[in-house]
Write a protein that holds these residues in place. Structure first.
Motif, short mmCIF file in Angstrom:
data_model
loop_
_atom_site.label_atom_id
_atom_site.label_comp_id
_atom_site.label_asym_id
_atom_site.label_seq_id
_atom_site.Cartn_x
_atom_site.Cartn_y
_atom_site.Cartn_z
N ARG A 125 -1.26 6.34 3.74
CA ARG A 125 -1.79 5.57 2.61
C ARG A 125 -2.15 6.51 1.47
O ARG A 125 -2.84 7.52 1.67
CB ARG A 125 -3.00 4.76 3.05
CG ARG A 125 -3.72 4.05 1.92
CD ARG A 125 -4.88 3.25 2.43
NE ARG A 125 -4.46 1.95 2.93
CZ ARG A 125 -4.32 0.87 2.17
NH1 ARG A 125 -4.53 0.95 0.87
NH2 ARG A 125 -3.96 -0.28 2.69
N LYS A 126 -1.70 6.17 0.28
CA LYS A 126 -1.91 7.02 -0.89
C LYS A 126 -3.16 6.61 -1.68
O LYS A 126 -3.87 7.44 -2.23
CB LYS A 126 -0.68 6.96 -1.79
CG LYS A 126 -0.68 7.97 -2.92
CD LYS A 126 0.66 7.97 -3.65
CE LYS A 126 0.70 9.02 -4.76
NZ LYS A 126 2.01 9.03 -5.46
N TYR A 127 -3.41 5.32 -1.76
CA TYR A 127 -4.55 4.81 -2.53
C TYR A 127 -5.39 3.89 -1.66
O TYR A 127 -4.88 3.18 -0.79
CB TYR A 127 -4.08 4.02 -3.76
CG TYR A 127 -3.17 4.77 -4.69
CD1 TYR A 127 -3.67 5.76 -5.55
CD2 TYR A 127 -1.81 4.49 -4.72
CE1 TYR A 127 -2.83 6.45 -6.41
CE2 TYR A 127 -0.96 5.18 -5.59
CZ TYR A 127 -1.48 6.15 -6.43
OH TYR A 127 -0.63 6.83 -7.28
N ASP A 149 0.80 -1.23 0.00
CA ASP A 149 0.00 0.00 0.00
C ASP A 149 0.83 1.28 0.00
O ASP A 149 0.30 2.37 0.23
CB ASP A 149 -0.94 0.01 1.21
CG ASP A 149 -0.19 -0.20 2.53
OD1 ASP A 149 1.05 -0.12 2.53
OD2 ASP A 149 -0.86 -0.46 3.55
N LEU A 150 2.15 1.15 -0.22
CA LEU A 150 3.08 2.28 -0.27
C LEU A 150 3.31 2.93 1.09
O LEU A 150 3.91 4.00 1.16
CB LEU A 150 2.61 3.35 -1.28
CG LEU A 150 2.62 2.92 -2.74
CD1 LEU A 150 2.00 4.02 -3.62
CD2 LEU A 150 4.04 2.62 -3.22
N GLN A 151 2.86 2.29 2.16
CA GLN A 151 3.14 2.82 3.49
C GLN A 151 4.52 2.40 3.98
O GLN A 151 5.05 2.97 4.92
CB GLN A 151 2.05 2.38 4.48
CG GLN A 151 0.71 3.06 4.22
CD GLN A 151 -0.31 2.78 5.31
OE1 GLN A 151 -0.88 1.69 5.39
NE2 GLN A 151 -0.54 3.74 6.17
N ASP A 152 5.08 1.36 3.34
CA ASP A 152 6.46 0.95 3.61
C ASP A 152 7.36 1.49 2.51
O ASP A 152 7.04 1.36 1.32
CB ASP A 152 6.57 -0.58 3.66
CG ASP A 152 5.80 -1.19 4.80
OD1 ASP A 152 5.66 -0.51 5.84
OD2 ASP A 152 5.35 -2.33 4.67
N SER A 153 8.47 2.09 2.88
CA SER A 153 9.36 2.72 1.91
C SER A 153 10.45 1.75 1.44
O SER A 153 11.23 1.24 2.26
CB SER A 153 10.02 3.95 2.52
OG SER A 153 11.03 4.45 1.66
N PRO A 154 10.55 1.49 0.12
CA PRO A 154 11.65 0.67 -0.40
C PRO A 154 13.04 1.27 -0.15
O PRO A 154 14.04 0.56 -0.23
CB PRO A 154 11.35 0.61 -1.91
CG PRO A 154 9.87 0.78 -1.99
CD PRO A 154 9.55 1.79 -0.92
N ASP A 155 13.11 2.56 0.17
CA ASP A 155 14.40 3.17 0.47
C ASP A 155 15.03 2.59 1.73
O ASP A 155 16.22 2.79 1.99
CB ASP A 155 14.24 4.69 0.65
CG ASP A 155 13.93 5.39 -0.67
OD1 ASP A 155 14.36 4.87 -1.72
OD2 ASP A 155 13.27 6.44 -0.64
N GLU A 156 14.25 1.85 2.53
CA GLU A 156 14.78 1.21 3.73
C GLU A 156 15.52 -0.09 3.41
O GLU A 156 16.24 -0.62 4.27
CB GLU A 156 13.63 0.89 4.70
CG GLU A 156 12.72 2.06 5.06
CD GLU A 156 13.36 3.03 6.05
OE1 GLU A 156 14.48 2.74 6.51
OE2 GLU A 156 12.73 4.05 6.36
N ILE A 157 15.36 -0.60 2.20
CA ILE A 157 15.91 -1.91 1.85
C ILE A 157 17.42 -2.00 2.04
O ILE A 157 17.91 -2.97 2.64
CB ILE A 157 15.50 -2.29 0.41
CG1 ILE A 157 13.99 -2.53 0.34
CG2 ILE A 157 16.27 -3.52 -0.07
CD1 ILE A 157 13.46 -2.74 -1.05
N PRO A 158 18.22 -1.05 1.53
CA PRO A 158 19.69 -1.20 1.67
C PRO A 158 20.17 -1.36 3.11
O PRO A 158 21.03 -2.20 3.39
CB PRO A 158 20.21 0.10 1.05
CG PRO A 158 19.17 0.51 0.07
CD PRO A 158 17.87 0.13 0.72
#
Length: 321
Positions: free
Chosen positions: A203-205, A98-107
């Motif tokens: 939440r965006k959508y 739902d885009l509430q988790d940021s993929p920028d946290e992955i590294p």
């Protein structure tokens, strides 16, 4: 596991068609910027809004996307368990769709697993964009989970988590136990569990697919996990102990009533029949319950013996011939 795949991104979803393209592009951008080898596993939990069509389009243009579609809505735990079995990366990272988790946290999550040696790293949404009706029950659930399990995490329910592949390959989750994965992992011997503060986005959508009932189910599943971990392989220790105690207490009460009557008779005192005393029926109930509990423990032991697998214990390391 595939040594050529560093990260498996596991994304369970239900009716998130609007957010999937943006989430996919965001993940791909992070993967390319960090030169990671990866795969994205979308698990469609019986969506009816066209999510599967979006996943197929993404897979057609990106060979690192794999999709799995359930015939109906089974729940988040089923989606995660399916993806865990299918994942091929050395590190498995889960996140919500739902885009509430940021993929920028992955590294950073990947670094904590590979360089700091954590078995599991759980996200902590320290600053949340949720209503009070959701944050307060969440805090209560987290506090009880810490107390019961001894796993000191602030946010058990955060969907953003990273695992060594061996963790997800050696645990089994069912029902609604995805909230308790850190507890299950710890009780299966994976004790190096870390936590990272992560960004929580509004939440965006669409709207949330979970109601307040999830906290009730969460507490019940927590009790199940705690019980199964402690007594799952030795049910007689629980049911037998409770059964013996109940039987002994009931027997002592019954013998006391009988002895009291006999004493009164011998002394020429007034007495009443044992069956006229309400305590007798309490004693009888305690004896019956005790017998049933003991029998339940005995049957549980027979079931464990039939289902026990010799190779189910996890071996950390082997040396020598």
């Amino acid at each position: 596991m595939n040594p050529n795949i560093q990260i498996s991104l596991v994304i369970p979803l239900y009716n998130e068609a609007e957010s999937l393209p943006e989430l996919h592009d965001w993940i791909v951008r992070v993967m390319r910027d960090n030169n990671y080898s990866y795969e994205i596993l979308f698990v469609d939990d019986g969506s009816n809004d066209g999510s599967w069509a979006v996943i197929k389009r993404l897979a057609a243009r990106n060979p690192f996307v794999r999709g799995f579609r359930f015939v109906r809505n089974y729940g988040k735990t089923a989606a995660l368990q399916t993806a865990f079995v299918q994942s091929r990366g050395n590190v498995v990272i889960t996140m919500d769709a739902d885009l509430q988790d940021s993929p920028d946290e992955i590294p950073e999550l990947y670094r904590m697993i590979t360089e700091e040696g954590y078995d599991l790293v759980s996200g902590w949404k320290k600053k949340r964009f949720d209503p009070l009706t959701k944050t307060l029950p969440t805090k209560l659930f987290n506090a009880v989970s810490r107390w019961v399990s001894g796993v000191h995490l602030h946010d058990f329910n955060c969907g953003l988590k990273a695992y060594q592949a061996r963790v997800v390959k050696n645990i089994t989750i069912y029902g609604e136990m995805h909230r308790n994965i850190p507890i299950i992992a710890k009780w299966n011997g994976f004790r190096k569990i870390g936590e990272k503060v992560v960004q929580h986005q509004a939440r965006k959508y669409g709207s949330t697919k979970f109601g307040l009932e999830r906290f009730i189910f969460g507490f019940l599943d927590l009790l199940t996990v705690a019980f199964v971990n402690k007594f799952g392989r030795r049910p007689m220790h629980f049911f037998g102990t409770m059964g013996v105690l109940s039987f002994v207490v009931g027997s002592i009460m019954a013998m006391y009533l009988i002895a009291e009557k006999l004493y009164n008779i011998s002394q020429g005192l007034r007495y009443r029949n044992v069956t006229d005393n309400p305590m007798f029926f309490l004693a009888l109930v305690a004896i019956i319950i005790g017998s049933q509990l003991f029998l339940a423990g005995f049957l549980g032991e027979l079931f464990v013996k039939q289902t026990f697998k010799k190779d189910e214990y996890l071996i950390e390391e082997i040396t020598g011939e």
